[in-house]
Design a protein around this motif. Structure first.
Motif, PDB file in Angstrom:
ATOM      1  N   SER A  44       0.951  -1.553   0.479  1.00 39.58           N
ATOM      2  CA  SER A  44      -0.113   0.114   0.162  1.00 39.58           C
ATOM      3  C   SER A  44       0.628   1.276  -0.013  1.00 39.58           C
ATOM      4  N   GLU A  45       0.120   2.181  -0.709  1.00 41.50           N
ATOM      5  CA  GLU A  45       1.000   3.416  -0.481  1.00 41.50           C
ATOM      6  C   GLU A  45       0.209   4.617  -0.377  1.00 41.50           C
ATOM      7  N   LEU A  46       1.001   5.308   0.511  1.00 43.09           N
ATOM      8  CA  LEU A  46       0.550   6.205   1.252  1.00 43.09           C
ATOM      9  C   LEU A  46       0.439   7.600   0.335  1.00 43.09           C
ATOM     10  N   VAL A  47      -0.849   8.059  -0.785  1.00 44.05           N
ATOM     11  CA  VAL A  47      -0.353   8.904  -1.632  1.00 44.05           C
ATOM     12  C   VAL A  47      -0.682   9.964  -1.096  1.00 44.05           C
ATOM     13  N   ALA A  48      -1.908  10.799  -0.237  1.00 40.87           N
ATOM     14  CA  ALA A  48      -2.145  12.264   0.165  1.00 40.87           C
ATOM     15  C   ALA A  48      -2.832  11.301   1.821  1.00 40.87           C
ATOM     16  N   ALA A  49      -2.534  13.045   2.432  1.00 40.78           N
ATOM     17  CA  ALA A  49      -3.466  12.452   3.540  1.00 40.78           C
ATOM     18  C   ALA A  49      -3.261  14.583   3.795  1.00 40.78           C
ATOM     19  N   ASN A  50      -4.148  14.574   4.907  1.00 38.87           N
ATOM     20  CA  ASN A  50      -5.082  15.008   5.757  1.00 38.87           C
ATOM     21  C   ASN A  50      -4.672  15.495   7.623  1.00 38.87           C
ATOM     22  N   PHE A  51      -3.892  15.813   7.893  1.00 39.82           N
ATOM     23  CA  PHE A  51      -3.357  16.003   9.347  1.00 39.82           C
ATOM     24  C   PHE A  51      -4.613  17.426   9.558  1.00 39.82           C
ATOM     25  N   TYR A  52      -5.535  16.695  10.457  1.00 38.35           N
ATOM     26  CA  TYR A  52      -6.071  17.819  11.066  1.00 38.35           C
ATOM     27  C   TYR A  52      -5.693  18.196  12.318  1.00 38.35           C
ATOM     28  N   ARG A  53      -4.682  17.940  12.954  1.00 41.60           N
ATOM     29  CA  ARG A  53      -3.998  19.078  13.945  1.00 41.60           C
ATOM     30  C   ARG A  53      -3.826  20.369  13.403  1.00 41.60           C
ATOM     31  N   THR A  54      -2.920  19.688  12.232  1.00 44.42           N
ATOM     32  CA  THR A  54      -2.458  20.964  12.235  1.00 44.42           C
ATOM     33  C   THR A  54      -2.727  22.166  11.103  1.00 44.42           C
ATOM     34  N   ARG A  55      -3.382  21.064  10.235  1.00 42.22           N
ATOM     35  CA  ARG A  55      -4.138  21.787   8.736  1.00 42.22           C
ATOM     36  C   ARG A  55      -3.088  22.071   7.686  1.00 42.22           C
ATOM     37  N   THR A  56      -2.562  20.555   7.868  1.00 44.60           N
ATOM     38  CA  THR A  56      -1.446  20.805   6.605  1.00 44.60           C
ATOM     39  C   THR A  56      -1.409  19.151   6.338  1.00 44.60           C
ATOM     40  N   ASP A  98      -7.607   7.865  11.442  1.00 47.97           N
ATOM     41  CA  ASP A  98      -6.099   7.826  12.532  1.00 47.97           C
ATOM     42  C   ASP A  98      -6.199   8.517  12.940  1.00 47.97           C
ATOM     43  N   PRO A  99      -6.518   8.401  14.004  1.00 46.70           N
ATOM     44  CA  PRO A  99      -6.433   9.281  15.031  1.00 46.70           C
ATOM     45  C   PRO A  99      -5.123  10.598  15.547  1.00 46.70           C
ATOM     46  N   ARG A 100      -3.776  10.008  14.742  1.00 50.62           N
ATOM     47  CA  ARG A 100      -2.641  10.698  15.273  1.00 50.62           C
ATOM     48  C   ARG A 100      -2.414  11.494  14.420  1.00 50.62           C
ATOM     49  N   ALA A 101      -1.805  12.362  15.124  1.00 54.72           N
ATOM     50  CA  ALA A 101      -1.617  13.854  14.579  1.00 54.72           C
ATOM     51  C   ALA A 101      -0.623  13.965  13.143  1.00 54.72           C
ATOM     52  N   ARG A 102       0.398  12.860  12.529  1.00 53.69           N
ATOM     53  CA  ARG A 102       0.901  13.389  11.428  1.00 53.69           C
ATOM     54  C   ARG A 102       1.603  11.122  11.186  1.00 53.69           C
ATOM     55  N   PRO A 103      -0.051  10.416  10.553  1.00 52.19           N
ATOM     56  CA  PRO A 103       0.286   9.077  10.922  1.00 52.19           C
ATOM     57  C   PRO A 103       1.158   9.494   9.088  1.00 52.19           C
ATOM     58  N   LEU A 104       1.984   8.566   8.509  1.00 53.28           N
ATOM     59  CA  LEU A 104       2.943   8.400   7.041  1.00 53.28           C
ATOM     60  C   LEU A 104       2.850   6.638   7.039  1.00 53.28           C
ATOM     61  N   GLU A 105       2.068   5.991   8.239  1.00 51.18           N
ATOM     62  CA  GLU A 105       3.127   4.972   7.518  1.00 51.18           C
ATOM     63  C   GLU A 105       1.275   4.047   7.383  1.00 51.18           C
ATOM     64  N   VAL A 106       1.883   2.682   7.433  1.00 52.45           N
ATOM     65  CA  VAL A 106       0.275   2.197   6.358  1.00 52.45           C
ATOM     66  C   VAL A 106      -0.585   1.530   7.612  1.00 52.45           C
ATOM     67  N   ASP A 107      -0.232   1.440   8.856  1.00 57.16           N
ATOM     68  CA  ASP A 107      -1.380   1.383   9.918  1.00 57.16           C
ATOM     69  C   ASP A 107      -1.433   2.347  10.355  1.00 57.16           C
ATOM     70  N   TYR A 108      -2.932   2.825   9.560  1.00 56.67           N
ATOM     71  CA  TYR A 108      -4.084   3.359   9.750  1.00 56.67           C
ATOM     72  C   TYR A 108      -5.337   2.850  10.882  1.00 56.67           C
ATOM     73  N   GLN A 109      -5.612   3.418  11.948  1.00 55.99           N
ATOM     74  CA  GLN A 109      -6.879   2.302  11.867  1.00 55.99           C
ATOM     75  C   GLN A 109      -7.958   2.296  11.492  1.00 55.99           C
ATOM     76  N   TYR A 110      -8.366   3.285  10.791  1.00 58.22           N
ATOM     77  CA  TYR A 110     -10.061   2.508  10.036  1.00 58.22           C
ATOM     78  C   TYR A 110      -9.041   2.801   8.430  1.00 58.22           C
ATOM     79  N   TRP A 111      -9.780   1.641   7.967  1.00 58.22           N
ATOM     80  CA  TRP A 111      -9.678   1.518   6.087  1.00 58.22           C
ATOM     81  C   TRP A 111     -10.956   1.641   5.630  1.00 58.22           C
TER      82      TRP A 111
END
Length: 121
Positions: A44-56, A98-111
């Motif tokens: 799996s490849e993380l192509v994009a993420a939106n971080f809720y805490r930093t809004r980045t 995922d509830p973490r601030a900046r997850p970049l690995e495949v172990d997101y909580q919900y899919w």
């Protein structure tokens, strides 16, 4: 928890698609939202993420400048605008949370269930 993705399909090279994902069952505004993609035989490849805490946002090098992730907290929805699509973007795309601030690995909580994107002429 439900993550329901919409918008996959067949598009010609150079075309655009917009994926959307409606979330429920958790506090959406307090979760990082990510889009992964999978190709048979590859990881799996993380192509994009939106971080809720930093809004980045984060983009993989393979999609940077072509894909845009955005979210609407009022509607519990995350989007992935995909432009200038290439055949190598063909994959199953998954909406994740995922509830973490900046997850970049495949172990997101919900899919969620994936949606197939095929780029071909």
């Amino acid at each position: 928890v439900q993550l329901q993705a919409f918008g996959g399909g067949l598009v010609q090279p150079g075309g655009s698609l917009r994926l959307s994902c409606e979330a429920s069952g958790f506090t959406f505004r307090l979760y990082t939202m990510g889009w992964f993609r999978q190709v048979p035989g590859k990881g799996s490849e993380l192509v994009a993420a939106n971080f809720y805490r930093t809004r980045t946002t984060y983009y993989s090098d393979s999609v940077k400048g072509r894909f845009t992730i955005s979210r609407d907290n009022a509607k519990n929805t995350v989007f992935l605008q995909m432009d200038s699509l290439k055949p190598e973007d063909t994959a199953i795309y998954f909406c994740t949370a995922d509830p973490r601030a900046r997850p970049l690995e495949v172990d997101y909580q919900y899919w969620g269930r994936g949606t197939l994107v095929t780029v071909s002429s």
